[in-house]
Design a protein around this motif. Structure first.
Motif, PDB file in Angstrom:
ATOM      1  N   GLU A   1       0.824  -1.210   0.000  1.00  0.00           N
ATOM      2  CA  GLU A   1       0.000   0.000   0.000  1.00  0.00           C
ATOM      3  C   GLU A   1       0.860   1.263   0.000  1.00  0.00           C
ATOM      4  O   GLU A   1       0.584   2.224  -0.728  1.00  0.00           O
ATOM      5  N   VAL A   2       1.926   1.256   0.819  1.00  0.00           N
ATOM      6  CA  VAL A   2       2.839   2.404   0.840  1.00  0.00           C
ATOM      7  C   VAL A   2       3.506   2.566  -0.527  1.00  0.00           C
ATOM      8  O   VAL A   2       3.633   3.690  -1.046  1.00  0.00           O
ATOM      9  N   ALA A   3       3.920   1.444  -1.119  1.00  0.00           N
ATOM     10  CA  ALA A   3       4.585   1.514  -2.425  1.00  0.00           C
ATOM     11  C   ALA A   3       3.642   2.050  -3.494  1.00  0.00           C
ATOM     12  O   ALA A   3       4.059   2.841  -4.360  1.00  0.00           O
ATOM     13  N   ARG A   4       2.383   1.651  -3.460  1.00  0.00           N
ATOM     14  CA  ARG A   4       1.423   2.147  -4.446  1.00  0.00           C
ATOM     15  C   ARG A   4       1.161   3.637  -4.258  1.00  0.00           C
ATOM     16  O   ARG A   4       1.064   4.395  -5.245  1.00  0.00           O
ATOM     17  N   GLN A   5       1.030   4.058  -3.023  1.00  0.00           N
ATOM     18  CA  GLN A   5       0.841   5.491  -2.773  1.00  0.00           C
ATOM     19  C   GLN A   5       2.047   6.296  -3.246  1.00  0.00           C
ATOM     20  O   GLN A   5       1.897   7.379  -3.832  1.00  0.00           O
TER      21      GLN A   5
ATOM     22  N   GLN B   1       8.439   2.211  -8.999  1.00  0.00           N
ATOM     23  CA  GLN B   1       7.974   0.990  -9.665  1.00  0.00           C
ATOM     24  C   GLN B   1       8.731  -0.234  -9.153  1.00  0.00           C
ATOM     25  O   GLN B   1       8.127  -1.285  -8.899  1.00  0.00           O
ATOM     26  N   LEU B   2      10.052  -0.113  -9.007  1.00  0.00           N
ATOM     27  CA  LEU B   2      10.837  -1.214  -8.470  1.00  0.00           C
ATOM     28  C   LEU B   2      10.415  -1.550  -7.045  1.00  0.00           C
ATOM     29  O   LEU B   2      10.320  -2.731  -6.669  1.00  0.00           O
ATOM     30  N   LEU B   3      10.155  -0.524  -6.252  1.00  0.00           N
ATOM     31  CA  LEU B   3       9.708  -0.745  -4.884  1.00  0.00           C
ATOM     32  C   LEU B   3       8.394  -1.507  -4.855  1.00  0.00           C
ATOM     33  O   LEU B   3       8.218  -2.455  -4.065  1.00  0.00           O
ATOM     34  N   LEU B   4       7.455  -1.141  -5.723  1.00  0.00           N
ATOM     35  CA  LEU B   4       6.169  -1.822  -5.769  1.00  0.00           C
ATOM     36  C   LEU B   4       6.330  -3.270  -6.242  1.00  0.00           C
ATOM     37  O   LEU B   4       5.696  -4.190  -5.705  1.00  0.00           O
TER      38      LEU B   4
ATOM     39  N   ALA C   1      10.171   9.868   3.585  1.00  0.00           N
ATOM     40  CA  ALA C   1       8.814   9.590   4.064  1.00  0.00           C
ATOM     41  C   ALA C   1       8.399   8.157   3.723  1.00  0.00           C
ATOM     42  O   ALA C   1       7.785   7.464   4.546  1.00  0.00           O
ATOM     43  N   THR C   2       8.750   7.709   2.518  1.00  0.00           N
ATOM     44  CA  THR C   2       8.411   6.335   2.125  1.00  0.00           C
ATOM     45  C   THR C   2       9.143   5.326   3.000  1.00  0.00           C
ATOM     46  O   THR C   2       8.554   4.338   3.472  1.00  0.00           O
TER      47      THR C   2
ATOM     48  N   GLU D   1       7.759   1.832   9.711  1.00  0.00           N
ATOM     49  CA  GLU D   1       6.696   1.807  10.724  1.00  0.00           C
ATOM     50  C   GLU D   1       5.786   0.600  10.535  1.00  0.00           C
ATOM     51  O   GLU D   1       5.399  -0.058  11.517  1.00  0.00           O
ATOM     52  N   ALA D   2       5.457   0.267   9.286  1.00  0.00           N
ATOM     53  CA  ALA D   2       4.622  -0.907   9.030  1.00  0.00           C
ATOM     54  C   ALA D   2       5.340  -2.184   9.444  1.00  0.00           C
ATOM     55  O   ALA D   2       4.745  -3.075  10.088  1.00  0.00           O
ATOM     56  N   ASN D   3       6.616  -2.280   9.094  1.00  0.00           N
ATOM     57  CA  ASN D   3       7.384  -3.468   9.494  1.00  0.00           C
ATOM     58  C   ASN D   3       7.463  -3.580  11.010  1.00  0.00           C
ATOM     59  O   ASN D   3       7.301  -4.668  11.579  1.00  0.00           O
ATOM     60  N   ALA D   4       7.731  -2.472  11.672  1.00  0.00           N
ATOM     61  CA  ALA D   4       7.868  -2.495  13.134  1.00  0.00           C
ATOM     62  C   ALA D   4       6.554  -2.860  13.814  1.00  0.00           C
ATOM     63  O   ALA D   4       6.544  -3.588  14.814  1.00  0.00           O
TER      64      ALA D   4
END
Length: 432
Positions: A159-163, A200-203, A403-404, A410-413
């Protein structure tokens, strides 16, 4: 029908077949995942079967208390009437012509505790098997919960990658439009395009991790083939709950961890086995009775027979096997004792390691939450400065990358903390 209409109908048929071939994603809550794993996983099924086997072993040991009855039918044809007088054998009815049938019953009176020790050992083994079933149950539940949280973590990163990709796509379009009007340079367009491709690579990486996590969840739930699920518990549990002290958790683990209880009962079973092997040197007293009739027999034999008596069996010499078995059982009992001690030491260590892991995870979650808050503020400020023309695109993309990264951290933690809580519950034997 025109060719174009036929073509579109064929495409629709192919699409419908593809949709029918691909199963729809199944909604799945955390509790449903736990119950599905217990229902499907082969490890838990094997542990349940092992517990059933141990119950049958108890019945086998207890059978020594009950009478043993055997029916016999014998037919003998001798070559001569004086066979019973031949050298090398005792004179008895087994060498007379006859057809006889009868029943022999044996009832144990006492074996000086050996059957009781065997029964006690079998009962301890049965309780050990039940604790082994409970230990397997907790392991299956831990795998289900950990993989459930791992899928949620992967989906949060997606979700973060798409945003991020959407934001960078918008930025690229804006910069390209400004460059077309000579308000921005081609260098800004290049920077924006690089940032968009990095997103794109991140997603792509996040989606690959999501597919792997979903496959692991399917296996943890006992499915052979990967399945697709829609996880309905988006934020199960509370990651920021306080961490309890370590010492009470270690005491709790030593009292209730099923794997430790299994070793405890196995030690008691080994002690009972040692007692049984020692008692094998004692006599066995049993009541024996036989009765039957002989419809066809030698004239010197009666038509009916019945007898009863007391039989005393006393082991005298068996080449040292009784003593060797006793020593072997005693050594096994000592080995079980040392295995239990070693497991308790390892359990204390594992609880403390899990406690430290949870404490660090909670602290990391607090830090990443603060980092995300500040990184978001910095990005908003950099975006405002860029729009006002007081900063460069490099400064904006750097703030966006920060920010990304903060959002992913934060999501991983957050989900790592939930996994660590499950691990701590597993190490203390509290994962029910």
């Amino acid at each position: 029908m025109s060719r174009s209409a036929a073509f579109f109908l064929a495409l629709a048929a192919v699409a419908l077949r593809a949709a029918a071939a691909e199963p729809a994603a199944q909604p799945l809550s955390l509790e449903e995942a736990r119950q599905t794993a217990l229902r499907n996983h082969p490890q838990y099924a094997a542990a349940q079967l092992q517990a059933l086997l141990s119950k049958e072993a108890v019945k086998e040991a207890q059978a020594g208390y009950y009478p043993v009855a055997n029916g016999y039918v014998t037919a003998v044809d001798t070559s001569a009437r004086n066979t019973s007088l031949l050298a090398g054998s005792l004179s008895n009815s087994s060498v007379y012509d006859r057809i006889a049938e009868g029943v022999a019953v044996t009832q144990l009176i006492t074996d000086f505790g050996r059957t009781g020790s065997l029964t006690s050992g079998a009962k301890f083994q049965a309780r050990a098997a039940l604790e082994g079933q409970a230990a397997t149950r907790e392991q299956v539940l831990l795998n289900a919960e950990a993989n459930y949280f791992a899928v949620l973590k992967a989906q949060s990163v997606i979700e973060v990658a798409r945003q991020t990709l959407d934001a960078r796509k918008l930025l690229t379009d804006q910069v390209s439009a400004l460059a077309a009007n000579k308000l921005k340079s081609e260098l800004d367009v290049s920077f924006a395009q690089v940032a968009y491709e990095q997103a794109q690579l991140l997603l792509q990486d996040a989606e690959g991790e999501g597919e792997s996590s979903m496959a692991s969840l399917s296996t943890a739930l006992g499915y052979r083939e990967p399945r697709s699920f829609v996880l309905t518990d988006r934020a199960p549990g509370t990651a920021n709950d306080p961490v309890p002290d370590a010492a009470p958790l270690i005491d709790l683990a030593l009292r209730q961890r099923p794997d430790l209880m299994r070793l405890h009962y196995e030690r008691e079973a080994a002690r009972s086995e040692a007692d049984a092997q020692k008692e094998a040197n004692y006599p066995t007293v049993a009541a024996v009775g036989v009765a039957g009739n002989s419809p066809s027999h030698d004239y010197r034999l009666p038509s009916n027979y019945a007898a009863a008596g007391i039989q005393l069996s006393l082991p005298i010499f068996a080449g040292g096997s009784y003593l060797a078995r006793e020593h072997e059982a005693q050594i096994r009992a000592r080995l079980a004792e040392e295995s239990l001690r070693d497991a308790e030491d390892n359990a204390s260590r594992d609880v403390r390691i899990a406690w430290v892991g949870l404490k660090d995870a909670v602290q990391r979650l607090k830090t990443t939450e603060q980092l995300l808050r500040h990184a978001t503020q910095a990005f908003n400020l950099a975006q405002a400065r860029y729009r006002a023309g007081s900063s460069s695109l490099v400064e904006l993309t750097d703030a966006q990358v920060s920010a990304t990264s903060a959002a992913i951290a934060e999501a991983n933690a957050r989900f790592d903390t939930l996994i660590q809580r499950s691990i701590l519950d597993f190490q203390t034997g509290s994962l029910r």
